[in-house]
Design an enzyme around this catalytic site. Structure first.
Site, PDB file in Angstrom:
ATOM      1  N   ASP A   4       0.868  -1.160   0.000  1.00 35.08           N
ATOM      2  CA  ASP A   4       0.000   0.000   0.000  1.00 35.08           C
ATOM      3  C   ASP A   4       0.921   1.231   0.000  1.00 35.08           C
ATOM      4  OD1 ASP A   4      -2.362   1.638   0.449  1.00 35.08           O
ATOM      5  OD2 ASP A   4      -1.678   1.799   2.524  1.00 35.08           O
ATOM      6  N   ASP A 183      -2.014  -0.256   5.927  1.00 28.21           N
ATOM      7  CA  ASP A 183      -2.355   0.421   7.184  1.00 28.21           C
ATOM      8  C   ASP A 183      -3.846   0.649   7.393  1.00 28.21           C
ATOM      9  OD1 ASP A 183      -2.440   2.529   5.095  1.00 28.21           O
ATOM     10  OD2 ASP A 183      -2.823   3.836   6.807  1.00 28.21           O
TER      11      ASP A 183
END
Length: 228
Positions: A4, A183
């Site tokens: 990510d 996250d």
């Protein structure tokens, strides 16, 4: 390695355009890409075009808009087919809902729409009510993806876990152990998929998660990358 971007490789900014990956991070990603024989991909809520803006000159494999579009290691791009007419209507409605509202930003990614309220967190309830009302009108071919002070209207059927599976069927990822680092809520799909594949899932920051490992922040992710 599946990364990510926002909140994982770079700190989350007030607006998507505010993110600024440094030269050290770019070199780390490029070195990891070389050392793995190309088995590195970005899996992000950002569009592929926006990922390329953040990491110019690399054109790594990437899944953009939570997997709605994907570029494989050979450079070929696939986009999820869905009816765009309803999204065009939702785009107009979302823009009208945000007009004149200080602190809110509508991001049109082409295949999905995101309402950011990081600069106005007190308006979170309103932002989510707007998104749910639009979803009722556009139908089941779309879904809502929530995140850190964002709410997104996107085509259903694709997510970060699906993107991991699609990459793992192809060279140079096939036959390897996957590592997914993220996250946010959308990354939980990737964690769950990697866990099923007996890989390594790594959550950045606090909060409940399916990930099996955890790093405290973006700086720790970069230190970990240097160590490998």
């Amino acid at each position: 390695y599946f990364f990510d971007i926002d909140g994982t490789l770079v700190a989350i900014a007030d607006s998507p355009a505010g993110a600024r990956p440094g030269n050290d991070l770019r070199r780390l990603i490029e070195e990891t890409h070389r050392s793995t024989g190309g088995a590195v991909a970005f899996i992000s809520g950002r569009s592929i075009a926006d990922i390329d803006r953040l990491f110019p000159g690399t054109r790594l494999p990437a899944a953009g808009q939570h997997g709605v579009e994907r570029r494989d290691a050979a450079g070929g791009i696939e986009r999820h087919a869905f009816p765009t007419e309803r999204l065009a209507w939702a785009r107009e409605q979302l823009a009208a809902a945000a007009a004149g509202k200080r602190g809110r930003l509508v991001e049109d990614k082409g295949l999905s729409l995101t309402l950011h309220y990081r600069r106005a967190p007190r308006l979170a309830g309103y932002a989510h009510r707007v998104a749910r009302s639009l979803l009722r009108r556009v139908g089941a071919q779309y879904c809502i993806q929530t995140g850190k002070r964002v709410v997104e209207l996107k085509p259903a059927g694709k997510d970060k876990g699906v993107a991991v599976l699609e990459f793992m069927r192809e060279a140079p990822f096939a036959g390897r152990t996957p590592v997914f680092i993220g996250d946010d809520e959308s990354d939980e799909y990737g964690f769950a998929t990697v866990n099923r594949l007996r890989g390594h899932s790594i959550k950045v920051g606090r909060g409940p998660t399916a990930a099996r490992w955890r790093l405290p922040n973006v700086e720790a992710v970069q230190r970990w990358l240097r160590s490998i």
